[in-house]
Design a protein around this motif. Structure first.
Motif, PDB file in Angstrom:
ATOM      1  N   GLY A  65       0.936  -1.086   0.073  1.00 27.51           N
ATOM      2  CA  GLY A  65      -0.026   0.045   0.070  1.00 27.51           C
ATOM      3  C   GLY A  65       0.960   1.250   0.000  1.00 27.51           C
ATOM      4  O   GLY A  65       2.044   1.207   0.150  1.00 27.51           O
ATOM      5  N   GLY A  66       0.172   2.151  -0.042  1.00 30.09           N
ATOM      6  CA  GLY A  66       0.930   3.447   0.091  1.00 30.09           C
ATOM      7  C   GLY A  66       0.695   4.399  -1.476  1.00 30.09           C
ATOM      8  O   GLY A  66       0.078   3.996  -2.337  1.00 30.09           O
ATOM      9  N   ALA A  67       1.522   5.305  -1.589  1.00 31.49           N
ATOM     10  CA  ALA A  67       1.259   6.217  -2.667  1.00 31.49           C
ATOM     11  C   ALA A  67       2.206   5.684  -4.057  1.00 31.49           C
ATOM     12  O   ALA A  67       3.112   4.734  -3.748  1.00 31.49           O
ATOM     13  N   ALA A  68       1.624   5.916  -5.076  1.00 29.84           N
ATOM     14  CA  ALA A  68       2.602   5.396  -6.235  1.00 29.84           C
ATOM     15  C   ALA A  68       3.837   5.805  -6.249  1.00 29.84           C
ATOM     16  O   ALA A  68       4.452   6.936  -5.792  1.00 29.84           O
ATOM     17  N   VAL A  69       4.883   4.816  -6.949  1.00 27.29           N
ATOM     18  CA  VAL A  69       6.385   5.197  -6.874  1.00 27.29           C
ATOM     19  C   VAL A  69       6.674   5.048  -8.292  1.00 27.29           C
ATOM     20  O   VAL A  69       6.142   4.428  -9.049  1.00 27.29           O
ATOM     21  N   PRO A  70       7.828   5.622  -8.743  1.00 25.02           N
ATOM     22  CA  PRO A  70       8.270   5.229  -9.893  1.00 25.02           C
ATOM     23  C   PRO A  70       8.571   3.815 -10.229  1.00 25.02           C
ATOM     24  O   PRO A  70       8.953   3.105  -9.439  1.00 25.02           O
ATOM     25  N   SER A  71       8.180   3.453 -11.495  1.00 25.55           N
ATOM     26  CA  SER A  71       7.915   2.051 -11.858  1.00 25.55           C
ATOM     27  C   SER A  71       9.037   1.478 -12.742  1.00 25.55           C
ATOM     28  O   SER A  71       9.438   0.466 -12.717  1.00 25.55           O
ATOM     29  N   GLY A  72       9.523   2.273 -13.677  1.00 26.82           N
ATOM     30  CA  GLY A  72      10.220   2.002 -14.767  1.00 26.82           C
ATOM     31  C   GLY A  72       9.698   0.835 -15.539  1.00 26.82           C
ATOM     32  O   GLY A  72      10.203  -0.188 -16.165  1.00 26.82           O
ATOM     33  N   ALA A  73       8.306   0.693 -15.564  1.00 19.46           N
ATOM     34  CA  ALA A  73       7.622  -0.064 -16.389  1.00 19.46           C
ATOM     35  C   ALA A  73       7.766   0.001 -17.945  1.00 19.46           C
ATOM     36  O   ALA A  73       7.952   1.124 -18.522  1.00 19.46           O
ATOM     37  N   GLN A  74       7.874  -1.309 -18.383  1.00 14.61           N
ATOM     38  CA  GLN A  74       7.924  -1.335 -19.948  1.00 14.61           C
ATOM     39  C   GLN A  74       7.710  -2.792 -20.458  1.00 14.61           C
ATOM     40  O   GLN A  74       7.380  -3.548 -19.551  1.00 14.61           O
ATOM     41  N   LYS A  75       7.758  -3.084 -21.547  1.00 18.99           N
ATOM     42  CA  LYS A  75       7.727  -4.448 -22.360  1.00 18.99           C
ATOM     43  C   LYS A  75       6.335  -4.904 -22.123  1.00 18.99           C
ATOM     44  O   LYS A  75       6.148  -5.857 -21.426  1.00 18.99           O
ATOM     45  N   PRO A  76       5.201  -4.328 -22.407  1.00 21.52           N
ATOM     46  CA  PRO A  76       3.832  -4.867 -21.871  1.00 21.52           C
ATOM     47  C   PRO A  76       3.338  -6.028 -22.935  1.00 21.52           C
ATOM     48  O   PRO A  76       3.731  -6.004 -23.803  1.00 21.52           O
ATOM     49  N   HIS A  77       2.591  -6.971 -22.245  1.00 16.32           N
ATOM     50  CA  HIS A  77       1.859  -7.751 -23.116  1.00 16.32           C
ATOM     51  C   HIS A  77       0.375  -7.800 -22.709  1.00 16.32           C
ATOM     52  O   HIS A  77       0.188  -7.768 -21.209  1.00 16.32           O
ATOM     53  N   LEU A  78      -0.591  -7.563 -23.556  1.00 18.49           N
ATOM     54  CA  LEU A  78      -1.946  -7.526 -23.352  1.00 18.49           C
ATOM     55  C   LEU A  78      -2.592  -8.862 -23.660  1.00 18.49           C
ATOM     56  O   LEU A  78      -2.374  -9.473 -24.627  1.00 18.49           O
ATOM     57  N   SER A  79      -3.900  -8.987 -22.667  1.00 19.21           N
ATOM     58  CA  SER A  79      -4.605 -10.215 -23.073  1.00 19.21           C
ATOM     59  C   SER A  79      -5.451  -9.747 -24.189  1.00 19.21           C
ATOM     60  O   SER A  79      -5.615  -8.504 -24.680  1.00 19.21           O
ATOM     61  N   ASP A  80      -6.099 -10.711 -25.195  1.00 19.36           N
ATOM     62  CA  ASP A  80      -6.818 -10.298 -26.357  1.00 19.36           C
ATOM     63  C   ASP A  80      -7.920  -9.134 -26.018  1.00 19.36           C
ATOM     64  O   ASP A  80      -8.045  -8.400 -26.704  1.00 19.36           O
ATOM     65  N   SER A  81      -8.589  -9.410 -24.974  1.00 18.24           N
ATOM     66  CA  SER A  81      -9.575  -8.337 -24.542  1.00 18.24           C
ATOM     67  C   SER A  81      -9.017  -7.205 -23.783  1.00 18.24           C
ATOM     68  O   SER A  81      -9.659  -6.042 -23.730  1.00 18.24           O
ATOM     69  N   GLY A  82      -7.712  -7.070 -23.730  1.00 22.48           N
ATOM     70  CA  GLY A  82      -7.194  -5.795 -22.926  1.00 22.48           C
ATOM     71  C   GLY A  82      -7.425  -5.878 -21.124  1.00 22.48           C
ATOM     72  O   GLY A  82      -7.201  -4.875 -20.754  1.00 22.48           O
ATOM     73  N   THR A  83      -8.044  -7.129 -20.715  1.00 26.19           N
ATOM     74  CA  THR A  83      -8.379  -7.092 -19.335  1.00 26.19           C
ATOM     75  C   THR A  83      -7.136  -7.207 -18.512  1.00 26.19           C
ATOM     76  O   THR A  83      -7.066  -6.681 -17.191  1.00 26.19           O
ATOM     77  N   TRP A  84      -5.992  -8.212 -19.124  1.00 23.05           N
ATOM     78  CA  TRP A  84      -4.957  -8.298 -18.129  1.00 23.05           C
ATOM     79  C   TRP A  84      -3.639  -7.810 -18.811  1.00 23.05           C
ATOM     80  O   TRP A  84      -3.707  -7.553 -20.116  1.00 23.05           O
ATOM     81  N   LEU A  85      -2.542  -7.121 -18.179  1.00 18.82           N
ATOM     82  CA  LEU A  85      -1.372  -6.804 -18.545  1.00 18.82           C
ATOM     83  C   LEU A  85      -0.422  -7.462 -17.839  1.00 18.82           C
ATOM     84  O   LEU A  85      -0.455  -7.585 -16.684  1.00 18.82           O
ATOM     85  N   ILE A  86       0.607  -7.802 -18.606  1.00 17.88           N
ATOM     86  CA  ILE A  86       1.889  -8.520 -18.168  1.00 17.88           C
ATOM     87  C   ILE A  86       3.055  -7.575 -18.451  1.00 17.88           C
ATOM     88  O   ILE A  86       3.181  -6.841 -19.592  1.00 17.88           O
ATOM     89  N   ALA A  87       3.639  -6.983 -17.347  1.00 18.54           N
ATOM     90  CA  ALA A  87       4.791  -5.926 -17.856  1.00 18.54           C
ATOM     91  C   ALA A  87       6.085  -6.289 -16.696  1.00 18.54           C
ATOM     92  O   ALA A  87       5.813  -7.052 -16.124  1.00 18.54           O
ATOM     93  N   GLU A  88       7.068  -5.637 -17.265  1.00 21.64           N
ATOM     94  CA  GLU A  88       8.514  -5.723 -16.538  1.00 21.64           C
ATOM     95  C   GLU A  88       8.382  -4.448 -15.692  1.00 21.64           C
ATOM     96  O   GLU A  88       8.567  -3.215 -16.323  1.00 21.64           O
ATOM     97  N   LEU A  89       8.646  -4.444 -14.367  1.00 26.95           N
ATOM     98  CA  LEU A  89       9.016  -3.273 -13.712  1.00 26.95           C
ATOM     99  C   LEU A  89      10.413  -3.313 -13.396  1.00 26.95           C
ATOM    100  O   LEU A  89      11.042  -4.157 -13.058  1.00 26.95           O
TER     101      LEU A  89
END
Length: 413
Positions: A187-211
């Motif tokens: 929990g707590g406030a959002a922090v810098p994620s360095g998120a990249q390389k996303p993968h989406l499910s077909d419907s866009g419901t789920w996301l896989i990413a590298e943090l």
């Protein structure tokens, strides 16, 4: 049956890791750097990487990385484009369900890299990322929902920090962009994620990413995570018994099923035994989120693991996985194997064997080396990049002149 498709002329070794296809495997979208050889005209591109669409049925090839006027996108000097992500990784979604919309990234000398979506029917190109920003790429769900990366510059509606990179969504109708914030598991406030390389499910419901955040990855430099898009809730992929993410959990080494409920995951950890791997080889796991199960796909009967895991993909419902590994997995030696795993029947089969059980040989009477397979939604078609060259058993040559008959191969059930 497996065989070479109608494919680009000349060496295509530069397509490595940079192609995608639609749900029915009716098209391939790929990167190539020999424009004249493909479409018969130079267009001033020279030896420049561009994105192309290959119709599997007809063999017709057309360039995707264009602007609304049919000129090289984004213009400028030495324009270069990549499907979806810059030097894209394993099985990233770059086309929608019927291959009418393609995500790609373009840059040029003095021009920041940005993410675009090309509509092949209307022949229009839409900027998805920010006009004043810099993006490493954009991916699509089969429903056409884009997610892109922005090198954050403190823009309105985004995080209060100016680094590092972050992920955003873009509404395909209104163009409204929304920042995907990440808060620690406790929990707590959002922090810098360095998120990249996303993968989406077909419907866009789920996301896989590298943090890329030790604050989010419990002290590790990076970790792969699965996020529910509607709620923003997320968890580690392949968490160990101590709750920490597995080693080597890069999102480039992940393939997500269309329903988002199963995936293929490459890790240097032995996550099944909650211990570090001592064999010095990566493990390829099938992970079932619904039933909370995981098992290794590249484990041989003697307990050791086959190597040369150079690409994998998973079908829409998660039943089938296609992957490349050395053929010691089935008791052979000295070659590259193309495999399909059936999770419903718990069955592994080699797709590159002929009716007599011998490995397939290409036009040069050599065994192709396979790379980066893509599997159709129903699991009955697999398209894979392959090459023949003497004296090498795996991977593509870095010297195009060494490659023999490099191109796309199609396996059909």
């Amino acid at each position: 049956r497996i065989g070479r498709m109608a494919a680009p002329g000349g060496p295509v070794s530069d397509t490595v890791g940079g192609f995608g296809m639609d749900a029915a495997a009716s098209c391939v979208v790929f990167r190539h750097n020999a424009h004249t050889a493909l479409v018969g005209t130079d267009d001033g591109l020279g030896f420049s990487q561009q994105v192309y669409h290959l119709d599997v049925a007809t063999g017709v090839i057309a360039r995707v990385s264009l602007d609304d006027n049919g000129k090289p996108n984004p213009g400028g000097t030495k324009p270069e484009s990549h499907p979806g992500w810059y030097n894209g990784g394993a099985a990233m979604r770059v086309v929608n369900s019927d291959c009418s919309r393609v995500a790609f990234t373009s840059t040029a000398t003095g021009v920041k890299s940005k993410g675009y979506v090309r509509d092949l029917k209307s022949k229009t190109t839409t900027l998805v990322s920010f006009a004043d920003g810099s993006s490493n790429g954009v991916v699509l769900s089969f429903g056409g929902i884009p997610v892109f990366q922005d090198f954050n510059e403190g823009r309105a509606g985004g995080p209060p920090w100016t680094a590092p990179m972050e992920l955003w969504t873009a509404d395909p109708t209104t163009g409204t962009r929304t920042w995907l914030s990440w808060t620690p598991q406790g929990g707590g406030a959002a922090v810098p994620s360095g998120a990249q390389k996303p993968h989406l499910s077909d419907s866009g419901t789920w996301l896989i990413a590298e943090l890329g955040s030790s604050a989010l990855c419990l002290g590790k430099a990076k970790c792969a995570v699965r996020r529910e898009m509607a709620t923003g809730k997320w968890d580690f992929v392949a968490a160990r018994a101590d709750g920490k993410p597995a080693a080597g959990s890069s999102a480039v080494d992940i393939a997500l099923s269309g329903d988002g409920m199963s995936m293929i995951f490459k890790s240097s950890d032995d996550i099944l035994n909650d211990g570090e791997d001592t064999q010095g080889k990566s493990h390829l796991y099938y992970i079932d989120f619904a039933n909370k199960g995981a098992w290794a796909l590249n484990q041989k009967q003697d307990g050791s693991f086959a190597s040369d895991l150079v690409g994998f993909d998973i079908s829409a419902d998660g039943r089938y996985a296609a992957f490349v590994a050395d053929d010691s997995l089935i008791g052979l030696s000295g070659g590259s194997g193309l495999f399909r795993y059936d999770a419903q029947l718990d069955k592994l089969e080699a797709l590159n064997l002929d009716a007599s059980g011998k490995p397939y040989q290409g036009p040069f009477a050599l065994r192709p080396s396979f790379l980066s397979p893509r599997i159709s939604a129903d699991g009955k078609r697999v398209i894979v990049l392959a090459s023949e060259f003497p004296g090498k058993s795996h991977g593509l040559s870095s010297t195009p002149a060494d490659d023999k008959d490099t191109g796309f191969y199609l396996w059909e059930e």
